[in-house]
Write an enzyme that holds these catalytic residues in place. Structure first.
Site, mmCIF file in Angstrom:
data_model
loop_
_atom_site.group_PDB
_atom_site.id
_atom_site.type_symbol
_atom_site.label_atom_id
_atom_site.label_comp_id
_atom_site.label_asym_id
_atom_site.label_seq_id
_atom_site.Cartn_x
_atom_site.Cartn_y
_atom_site.Cartn_z
ATOM 1 N N LYS A 206 0.836 -1.208 0.000
ATOM 2 C CA LYS A 206 0.000 0.000 0.000
ATOM 3 C C LYS A 206 0.874 1.263 0.000
ATOM 4 C CE LYS A 206 -3.432 2.775 0.342
ATOM 5 N NZ LYS A 206 -4.320 3.016 -0.783
ATOM 6 N N GLY A 257 -2.386 16.578 -2.362
ATOM 7 C CA GLY A 257 -2.982 16.673 -1.026
ATOM 8 C C GLY A 257 -3.755 15.429 -0.683
ATOM 9 N N CYS A 260 -3.987 10.506 1.627
ATOM 10 C CA CYS A 260 -3.211 9.312 1.246
ATOM 11 C C CYS A 260 -1.846 9.659 0.642
ATOM 12 C CB CYS A 260 -4.020 8.472 0.273
ATOM 13 S SG CYS A 260 -5.516 7.809 1.000
ATOM 14 N N ARG A 323 -9.056 17.696 2.881
ATOM 15 C CA ARG A 323 -7.989 17.460 3.867
ATOM 16 C C ARG A 323 -6.597 17.572 3.228
ATOM 17 N NH1 ARG A 323 -10.101 11.904 6.358
ATOM 18 N NH2 ARG A 323 -10.513 11.532 4.158
HETATM 19 N N1 LIG Z 1 -10.153 8.215 1.865
HETATM 20 C C1 LIG Z 1 -9.541 7.483 0.950
HETATM 21 O O1 LIG Z 1 -9.656 7.721 -0.226
HETATM 22 C C2 LIG Z 1 -8.678 6.310 1.327
HETATM 23 C C3 LIG Z 1 -8.263 5.407 0.320
HETATM 24 C C4 LIG Z 1 -7.490 4.325 0.677
HETATM 25 C C5 LIG Z 1 -7.104 4.143 2.007
HETATM 26 N N2 LIG Z 1 -7.504 5.039 2.948
HETATM 27 C C6 LIG Z 1 -7.100 4.797 4.332
HETATM 28 O O2 LIG Z 1 -8.230 4.334 5.055
HETATM 29 C C7 LIG Z 1 -8.176 4.784 6.412
HETATM 30 C C8 LIG Z 1 -9.465 5.512 6.753
HETATM 31 O O3 LIG Z 1 -9.548 6.673 5.956
HETATM 32 P P1 LIG Z 1 -10.909 7.461 5.707
HETATM 33 O O4 LIG Z 1 -10.632 8.410 4.594
HETATM 34 O O5 LIG Z 1 -12.033 6.513 5.568
HETATM 35 O O6 LIG Z 1 -11.051 8.253 7.086
HETATM 36 P P2 LIG Z 1 -12.257 9.183 7.527
HETATM 37 O O7 LIG Z 1 -11.681 10.272 8.330
HETATM 38 O O8 LIG Z 1 -13.126 9.510 6.363
HETATM 39 O O9 LIG Z 1 -13.131 8.251 8.479
HETATM 40 C C9 LIG Z 1 -12.652 7.629 9.588
HETATM 41 C C10 LIG Z 1 -13.771 7.459 10.611
HETATM 42 O O10 LIG Z 1 -13.233 6.719 11.702
HETATM 43 C C11 LIG Z 1 -13.838 7.212 12.896
HETATM 44 N N3 LIG Z 1 -13.016 6.806 14.023
HETATM 45 C C12 LIG Z 1 -11.815 7.289 14.445
HETATM 46 N N4 LIG Z 1 -11.376 6.599 15.509
HETATM 47 C C13 LIG Z 1 -12.295 5.657 15.780
HETATM 48 C C14 LIG Z 1 -12.412 4.628 16.750
HETATM 49 N N5 LIG Z 1 -11.465 4.448 17.673
HETATM 50 N N6 LIG Z 1 -13.504 3.850 16.723
HETATM 51 C C15 LIG Z 1 -14.473 4.020 15.820
HETATM 52 N N7 LIG Z 1 -14.422 4.976 14.867
HETATM 53 C C16 LIG Z 1 -13.354 5.776 14.841
HETATM 54 C C17 LIG Z 1 -13.918 8.708 12.663
HETATM 55 O O11 LIG Z 1 -14.875 9.301 13.519
HETATM 56 C C18 LIG Z 1 -14.292 8.769 11.181
HETATM 57 O O12 LIG Z 1 -15.691 8.860 10.991
HETATM 58 C C19 LIG Z 1 -6.923 5.655 6.517
HETATM 59 O O13 LIG Z 1 -5.863 4.893 6.980
HETATM 60 C C20 LIG Z 1 -6.668 6.052 5.075
HETATM 61 O O14 LIG Z 1 -5.311 6.335 4.844
HETATM 62 C C21 LIG Z 1 -8.301 6.113 2.643
#
Ligand SMILES: NC(=O)c1ccc[n+]([C@@H]2O[C@H](COP(=O)([O-])OP(=O)(O)OC[C@H]3O[C@@H](n4cnc5c(N)ncnc54)[C@H](O)[C@@H]3O)[C@@H](O)[C@H]2O)c1
Length: 428
Positions: A206, A257, A260, A323
């Site tokens: 990743k 930005g 990721c 973000r």
């Molecule tokens: N957004 C993307 O396009 C994308 C793509 C691939 C990978 N990722 C990875 O996926 C992961 C999540 O990213 P995202 O964009 O979905 O984040 P996000 O901020 O959109 O959502 C994360 C959610 O997790 C919740 N949260 C935080 N701590 C918590 C806990 N202890 N228990 C329960 N809920 C909790 C938050 O309130 C939030 O609603 C990250 O590691 C990111 O790097 C994101």
């Protein structure tokens, strides 16, 4: 091993929510968990306004069918999928506190025979150093009592459901049985190839993917800077160079930005500093692109202290995620150099930055009115057709096209100075 019937998805954001909805649509009973009360209560009322239309539809379907339920607290399930954020701190070190907290929150509910999956993008060794010790502390021996897997998400926001279904999927089990069980789970909705490997290797995969993108965008931005100095249009050069069967130069722009690509290379740089110099330089190039554009605008006549309109605060076109966007960096530099600024975005209604809400216009002419320069920072489709009339309320006629979106010649013909990323400034 008992078959998996119930799944808890922890973190209902850009990744967790569509994942939970797809699993519910595949016949699992899914409990979506989020610590944010606003997220959970909105979903309980059937609302997820900020989600992509396809995600929204699938979530509504899941909630209506009763297959998808939401809660602020975990419960006993057959499988657990952790999708919480993994940001970097101010010093660019990985902040794994949310992975730690989420794993601790499920540990009391994990039973022998369960499968625990981490999807959050994480430094190499996170399964071994964070997840395994917490489950061990709870009395569960990985590989014996519980199967643990690292399964990164590869989704491209804006097209989430399609990508989650069609992309190939990396499944890195801490044992072969863990890999097989996770592969079977994702196979329920994923039509892409499921690629099995070890947990550490999946963590690295990743980071490799996003670092590949970051370094290649930096390369395109360096080519853009060369072209600007050489008086050549890099877009022509790239088109011709990409005619080579083994060359694929990416698009230069206003910077990188998001959650990721601008973040994940740091997980490698911080852990392997002596062999990742190239990655640090790429980060520096991409981070400095907004300042580079501002300096080109200054060279084209933008006076210090004047008023600038930022067009697009999302980090990528046609999405509402702002973000860590290049516009954040631009706003910071503008502030530091004494400029005043306004911002517009057709998708972002609340621009959160440094813990506060920044003013943002949804009306373009209001954002442009009385400004001395307009910086196009995001490749929203809505900006592609902007012409001289749209910029008529500006005080001075300076436009910075940080994404090469605009029809530049008509703007120059109408008396605008157009600073173009990767090409000399265009004037009448
Ligand atoms: N957004 C993307 O396009 C994308 C793509 C691939 C990978 N990722 C990875 O996926 C992961 C999540 O990213 P995202 O964009 O979905 O984040 P996000 O901020 O959109 O959502 C994360 C959610 O997790 C919740 N949260 C935080 N701590 C918590 C806990 N202890 N228990 C329960 N809920 C909790 C938050 O309130 C939030 O609603 C990250 O590691 C990111 O790097 C994101």
């Amino acid at each position: 091993m008992e078959p998996i019937r119930t799944i808890a998805v922890i973190g209902l954001g850009y990744v967790g929510l569509p994942t939970a909805a797809l699993l519910a649509g595949s016949g699992y009973d899914v409990l979506g968990i989020d610590i944010d009360e606003r997220v959970v209560s909105a979903l309980k009322e059937g609302r997820c306004e900020n989600a992509e239309p396809e995600v929204k539809a699938l979530v509504e379907q899941g909630l209506a069918s009763g297959r998808l339920k939401v809660s602020q607290t975990p419960a006993v399930s057959d499988a657990f999928i952790v999708c919480v954020p993994t940001p970097v701190r101010a010093d660019n070190s990985a902040d794994l506190s949310l992975v730690d907290a989420a794993t601790r929150s499920i540990a009391p509910f994990v039973r022998p025979g369960n499968l625990v999956i981490l999807e959050s993008t994480s430094p190499i060794g996170t399964i071994d150093n964070v997840v395994v010790p917490i489950l061990r502390q709870a009395g569960l021996e990985p590989g014996e009592d519980v199967d643990i897997c690292y399964c990164p998400e590869r989704v491209f926001p804006g097209n989430s459901i399609n990508e989650m279904v069609e992309n190939s999927r990396v499944v890195g089990g801490s044992t072969e049985r863990a890999t097989e069980r996770a592969a079977a789970l994702y196979g329920k909705f994923c039509r892409g190839q499921v690629l099995g490997t070890s947990a550490a290797s999946a963590e690295f995969v990743k980071l490799m993917e996003n670092t590949f993108r970051d370094v290649n965008i930096a390369l395109a931005n360096v080519f853009a800077r060369v072209a600007e100095k050489a008086g050549i249009d890099v877009m022509d050069t790239i088109r011709v160079a990409n005619g080579h069967p083994r060359v694929n130069v990416l698009h230069p722009g206003a910077g990188v930005g998001g959650h990721c690509i601008a973040v994940d290379p740091w997980f490698l740089i911080r852990d392997f500093p002596d062999v990742t110099e190239l990655l640090s330089v790429a980060r520096e190039v991409n981070d400095s692109q907004p300042t580079h554009l501002l300096e080109r605008a200054e060279a084209a006549g933008l006076a210090k202290g004047s008023r600038v309109a930022i067009l697009g605060v999302a980090y990528r076109g046609n999405i509402n995620d702002s973000r860590g966007s290049p516009s954040e960096r631009l706003a910071d530099v503008l502030g530091m150099r004494g400029y005043k600024w306004t911002a517009h975005d057709p998708y972002v209604s609340r621009w959160e930055m440094h813990g506060g809400n920044m003013p943002i216009y949804s009306d373009l002419s209001a954002a442009l009115n009385g400004t001395d320069a307009a910086f196009v920072m995001t490749d929203h489709d809505a900006y592609r057709s902007l012409g001289p009339d749209d910029f008529s309320g500006m005080n001075s006629r300076l436009i910075v096209d940080g994404r090469r979106l605009l029809a530049e010649q008509p703007l120059a013909d109408a008396g605008f100075t157009v600073v173009r990323v990767g090409a000399p400034t265009l004037q009448q």
